[in-house]
Structure formats: structure tokens, C-alpha cells
Design a protein around this motif. Structure first.
Motif, short mmCIF file in Angstrom:
data_model
loop_
_atom_site.label_atom_id
_atom_site.label_comp_id
_atom_site.label_asym_id
_atom_site.label_seq_id
_atom_site.Cartn_x
_atom_site.Cartn_y
_atom_site.Cartn_z
N GLY A 13 0.82 -1.09 0.14
CA GLY A 13 -0.10 0.05 0.14
C GLY A 13 0.90 1.05 -0.05
N GLY A 14 1.81 1.02 0.76
CA GLY A 14 2.77 2.55 0.90
C GLY A 14 3.48 2.41 -0.29
N VAL A 15 3.90 1.39 -1.07
CA VAL A 15 4.58 1.54 -2.25
C VAL A 15 3.69 2.18 -3.42
N ALA A 16 2.59 1.57 -3.45
CA ALA A 16 1.48 2.20 -4.38
C ALA A 16 1.38 3.85 -4.30
N HIS A 17 1.34 4.09 -2.93
CA HIS A 17 0.98 5.52 -2.63
C HIS A 17 2.13 6.46 -2.95
N ASP A 18 3.48 5.82 -2.76
CA ASP A 18 4.70 6.61 -3.31
C ASP A 18 4.88 6.50 -4.70
N PHE A 175 -0.23 9.64 12.86
CA PHE A 175 0.78 8.54 12.73
C PHE A 175 0.29 7.28 12.37
N GLU A 176 -1.00 6.78 12.70
CA GLU A 176 -1.57 5.47 12.41
C GLU A 176 -1.52 5.25 11.09
N PRO A 177 -1.34 4.10 10.68
CA PRO A 177 -1.31 3.72 9.14
C PRO A 177 -2.90 3.61 8.89
N PHE A 178 -3.22 4.11 7.76
CA PHE A 178 -4.61 4.54 7.08
C PHE A 178 -5.50 5.37 7.50
N PHE A 179 -4.87 6.08 8.73
CA PHE A 179 -5.54 7.06 9.24
C PHE A 179 -5.61 8.18 8.19
N THR A 180 -6.90 8.58 7.90
CA THR A 180 -7.06 9.71 7.05
C THR A 180 -8.32 10.28 7.12
N THR A 181 -8.40 11.90 7.07
CA THR A 181 -9.71 12.61 7.05
C THR A 181 -10.15 12.83 5.51
N LYS A 182 -9.28 12.39 4.54
CA LYS A 182 -9.46 12.63 3.09
C LYS A 182 -10.67 11.77 2.58
N PRO A 183 -11.58 12.25 1.60
CA PRO A 183 -12.53 11.42 1.17
C PRO A 183 -11.89 10.09 0.41
N GLY A 185 -10.60 7.36 -1.75
CA GLY A 185 -9.84 7.57 -3.26
C GLY A 185 -9.10 8.95 -3.28
N GLU A 186 -9.12 9.67 -2.06
CA GLU A 186 -8.10 10.71 -2.19
C GLU A 186 -6.88 10.63 -1.08
N GLY A 187 -7.28 9.82 -0.22
CA GLY A 187 -6.07 9.68 0.74
C GLY A 187 -6.00 8.19 1.19
N THR A 188 -4.80 7.63 1.36
CA THR A 188 -4.71 6.42 1.89
C THR A 188 -4.29 6.29 3.48
N GLY A 189 -3.94 7.47 3.82
CA GLY A 189 -3.37 7.55 5.38
C GLY A 189 -2.15 6.77 5.53
N LEU A 190 -1.29 6.86 4.59
CA LEU A 190 0.08 6.08 4.75
C LEU A 190 1.13 6.94 4.71
N GLY A 191 0.85 8.50 4.30
CA GLY A 191 1.91 9.21 4.15
C GLY A 191 2.76 9.28 5.39
N LEU A 192 1.85 9.71 6.45
CA LEU A 192 2.72 10.08 7.84
C LEU A 192 3.33 8.85 8.45
N SER A 193 2.51 7.78 8.01
CA SER A 193 3.22 6.16 8.53
C SER A 193 4.39 6.09 8.13
N GLN A 194 4.60 6.46 6.53
CA GLN A 194 5.92 6.15 6.06
C GLN A 194 6.86 7.25 6.71
N ILE A 195 6.64 8.43 6.93
CA ILE A 195 7.42 9.28 7.44
C ILE A 195 8.00 8.72 8.96
N HIS A 196 7.14 8.42 9.60
CA HIS A 196 7.41 7.94 11.14
C HIS A 196 8.14 6.54 10.90
N GLY A 197 7.79 5.72 10.06
CA GLY A 197 8.73 4.63 9.95
C GLY A 197 10.08 5.05 9.70
N PHE A 198 10.16 5.92 8.54
CA PHE A 198 11.47 6.23 8.14
C PHE A 198 12.45 6.92 9.03
N ALA A 199 11.52 7.75 9.93
CA ALA A 199 12.33 8.35 11.01
C ALA A 199 12.89 7.23 12.00
#
Ligand SMILES: Nc1ncnc2c1ncn2[C@@H]1O[C@H](COP(=O)(O)OP(=O)(O)OP(=O)(O)O)[C@@H](O)[C@H]1O
Ligand SMILES: [Mg+2]
Length: 369
Positions: A13-18, A175-183, A185-199
Motif C-alpha cells: 500500500g505504501g509503495v503504491a502510494h509513493d 501517525f496511525e497507518p491508514f488514518f485519513t480525513t480525506k475522502p 480515493g483521495e488519501g490512503t492514510g499512509l503518508g505520515l506512517s511512511q514518515i514515522h517509519g522512516f524516522a
């Protein structure tokens, strides 16, 4: 097993998002290239952008492959201050004109040891979040500064926007995976999880401060290191190929052929080109070479077939194979042959050639009948 499946699900999911982010950059540049009255200098820059982004995407695929083989990510020493301008260049394209982007190198020494692709993805993810938080436009600042993390010297990257900000409830879960407030199809909620995981993986931490209506600052804290950046080490490596190596380049795709020929020229090699294995074999009867660099998948004889023939008919002649797939070589042959993953660039190609420890002008490498 369930845990592993979950991890794979999150990763893919994260890779698809990236990938989507990277495609945004490529799409944006391609869109700009359609303009008929585009100045030549800008055109070159967009093409450059596409090339760099494709490189990033290919690194991502290799990460996915690395994961399936359970290989670790590749940390390198880099200077964040040096990367700021490159980020600005890439981001300005995908952010749109309503957002004023600026960068500031306030950290004195910004050397960290991270996987550069992961870091770039993190910055891109943060910038896309900032863009989404500023639908009516605004300001985005990316700044490095000296900091302390868990008692050690660190570098902070602050990514600050003047967007809508976040409520306490949102902030608690971002920072929770898949947490999004976006409608949908617009957000998967993985952006900040990636950032958290990376850091976390880089022994650092990601933090957010935000207030509704007051904008948001995402901070990535990374430990400082005192080593030489990889780019400088690489330069030494580029120079390690003896000049005047005679290379027979075999590639059926004309674009890739020109590209590889250019790279080899830049590395100081003397290059002769063949567009298939048969032509290559004919050239090998006429001239001596120090190295055969061949694509694997070609119409007619493949690069592997060519390597097999050369193994018998010119046993001392090193062969470097290029491939987009990792599993075309099996068993024993793997040990004899060097394989370079496609797409390659100057650094990986020179490193691969450097690893062969070639010596120029050894004319014994002529093929026997
Ligand atoms: N800069 C920001 N300003 C305001 N809200 C933000 C900001 N960054 C993140 N958020 C909030 O945090 C949520 C999670 O962000 P995250 O990047 O993890 O996922 P996403 O942006 O919703 O989807 P994706 O990044 O996968 O496309 C967002 O939906 C948004 O509510
Ligand atoms: Mg996001």
C-alpha cells in the motif's frame, strides 16, 4: 503469518502510494512539456526532472524486491543542506502555483546517515500533505536546523505550512497507518506512517505541531553523523576505472544504446556499439575488447547466450549483463557473470565496471574461431 501479511499489505500500500506521488511529478513535468512555446532551458529541466523521478521509482521497486528477499534498506551519508535545492526544484512542480515554496539551510552541519530514497519520499509525502492543507494557496517552508535528540546532536528538518491545521483528535491519530480525513480515493492514510517509519528506522523521530487555522509544522529529527557523504566517496569510485577501457556495448533498444554509450564515454571508455548478439560476435572476431556490456533480453540470441558463447570462445573476457529482472540467471552461471540492474546510471555502471578490476589493452581478449 497474519502479522507478515499485514506488513506486506502495509508495505505494498505504501509503495503504491509513493508511486502515485512520483507519477504526479512525472505527469506534471510531461504536462509542462506539451507547451509549444516552452524555452529550451525549461524543457531540459523538465526532462531532467522526469529522469530523476524515474530513477527514484526504480529504487522503490528495488526496495519492494529487497523486502521480498528480506534485505535491509541502504543507508548512505548525505548532507541535508545540499539536498534542499533539489527538493525545492522537484516540489515546485507538484505543488502548483498557489503555493510559495522556500527552503532554508539553518543547520551548520547537516550530515545524516539515511536511505536517500526513503528520505525523499518522506519529504514528498509531507509536502503533499501541506499542499492538501492549503487548497486556497499559502506558504511552505522547508528548513534544516541544529537540534538535540535524546541527548545527541541531531538535525531537524521542519516542514511548515500555513494551511488549515489539525484538531486535537486528528493530531492524536495522524501517525496511525491508514488514518485519513480525506475522502475515499483521495488519501490512503499512509503518508505520515511512511514518515514515522522512516524516522524510527534512522534512529530519529517524527513530530507534528499544529493548531486549527494556524498551520502545521512537521519535524523530522535525525542523528548527525561525522562521516564523508557518499557522493564524495562515489567520485573517487568513478575515477577508479582505468581510462581507455575498450567496451563492446550490446543493446537492441536504440535509446538505451545511446544513453549507455554516453555514460561509457563519460567514464572514459572507448565504446563500440552492436545492436544484437550476432553483430557483437562479428565485431569480436575483428577487434579486441576489455569488456562486453550487454543487455539480456534481445531479439535473436540473448545476452546470456552471448555470455555462454564468450565463456567458451574468449574465456578471459569479462561480461557485464544488464537486466530489468533479477531472476533470469540461475545456479552456477550467476557466479561467473556480473549483472547490473536496469535502469542504471553513471554511478551504478561505474561501480559495476570498477568491481571487475579491468586492465586496459590486454589484447588476449580477442575471440578465437
Ligand atoms: N500538513 C497538514 N495539515 C493538516 N492536516 C494534515 C497535514 N498533514 C497530515 N494531516 C492530516 O493527517 C492525516 C493523515 O495524513 P497522511 O499523510 O498519513 O495520510 P493522507 O494524506 O490522508 O493520505 P495519503 O498521504 O496516504 O495520500 C490527513 O488525512 C490529514 O487529516
Ligand atoms: Mg498524505
Amino acid at each position: 503469518m497474519a502479522k507478515k501479511l499485514q506488513a506486506i499489505g502495509e508495505l505494498t500500500g505504501g509503495v503504491a502510494h509513493d508511486f502515485n506521488n512520483l507519477l504526479t511529478v512525472i505527469g506534471g513535468a510531461a504536462e509542462m512539456l506539451k507547451k509549444v512555446d516552452l524555452p529550451e532551458e525549461k524543457r531540459a529541466r523538465y526532462i531532467d526532472n522526469i529522469a530523476t523521478t524515474v530513477e527514484r521509482a526504480s529504487t522503490l521497486t528495488s526496495h519492494l524486491l529487497a523486502f521480498s528477499r528480506r534485505r535491509a534498506i541502504r543507508p548512505e551519508v548525505i548532507d541535508l543542506n545540499i539536498h534542499l535545492d533539489a527538493w525545492a526544484e522537484i516540489l515546485s512542480r507538484s505543488l502548483g502555483s498557489g503555493i510559495a515554496l522556500s527552503v532554508k539551510a539553518s543547520a551548520k552541519n547537516a550530515r545524516v546517515e539515511v536511505d536517500p530514497t526513503e528520505l525523499e519520499t518522506a519529504v514528498l509525502n509531507a509536502a503533499v500533505n501541506a499542499r492538501d492543507a492549503m487548497p486556497g494557496g499559502g506558504e511552505l517552508l522547508i528548513e534544516t536546523r541544529d537540534a538535540i535528540h535524546e541527548g545527541h546532536v541531531a538535525v531537524a528538518i521542519d516542514i511548515t505550512d500555513t494551511g488549515i491545521g489539525m484538531s486535537e483528535e486528528t493530531l492524536a491519530r495522524v501517525f496511525e497507518p491508514f488514518f485519513t480525513t480525506k475522502p475515499m480515493g483521495e488519501g490512503t492514510g499512509l503518508g505520515l506512517s511512511q514518515i514515522h517509519g522512516f524516522a524510527a528506522q534512522a534512529s530519529g523521530i517524527a513530530q507534528i505541531s499544529s493548531r486549527v487555522g494556524m498551520g502545521t509544522t512537521l519535524t523530522i529529527l535525525l542523528p548527525k553523523v561525522d562521516k564523508t557523504p557518499a557522493a564524495i566517496q562515489q567520485k573517487g569510485r568513478l575515477a577508479s576505472i582505468p581510462p581507455g577501457i575498450r567496451v563492446l556495448l550490446v543493446e537492441d533498444n536504440i535509446q538505451v544504446l545511446h544513453f549507455a554509450e554516453q555514460l561509457l564515454d563519460d567514464l572514459g571508455c572507448k565504446t563500440v556499439c552492436a545492436s544484437d548478439a550476432t553483430e557483437a560476435l562479428a565485431l569480436l572476431q575483428e577487434q579486441a575488447f576489455d569488456l562486453v556490456f550487454t543487455d539480456i533480453v534481445m531479439p535473436g540470441l540473448s545476452g546470456i547466450d552471448l555470455a555462454r558463447q564468450l565463456h567458451i570462445r574468449a574465456p578471459g573476457l569479462p561480461v557485464l549483463l544488464a537486466t530489468g529482472h533479477s531472476d533470469q540467471l540461475v545456479g552456477e552461471e550467476r557466479a561467473h557473470l556480473r549483472v547490473l540492474s536496469k535502469p542504471y546510471g553513471a554511478e551504478t555502471l561505474s561501480a559495476a565496471i570498477g568491481d571487475l578490476s579491468l586492465k586496459p589493452q590486454c589484447s588476449r581478449n580477442r575471440m578465437v574461431e
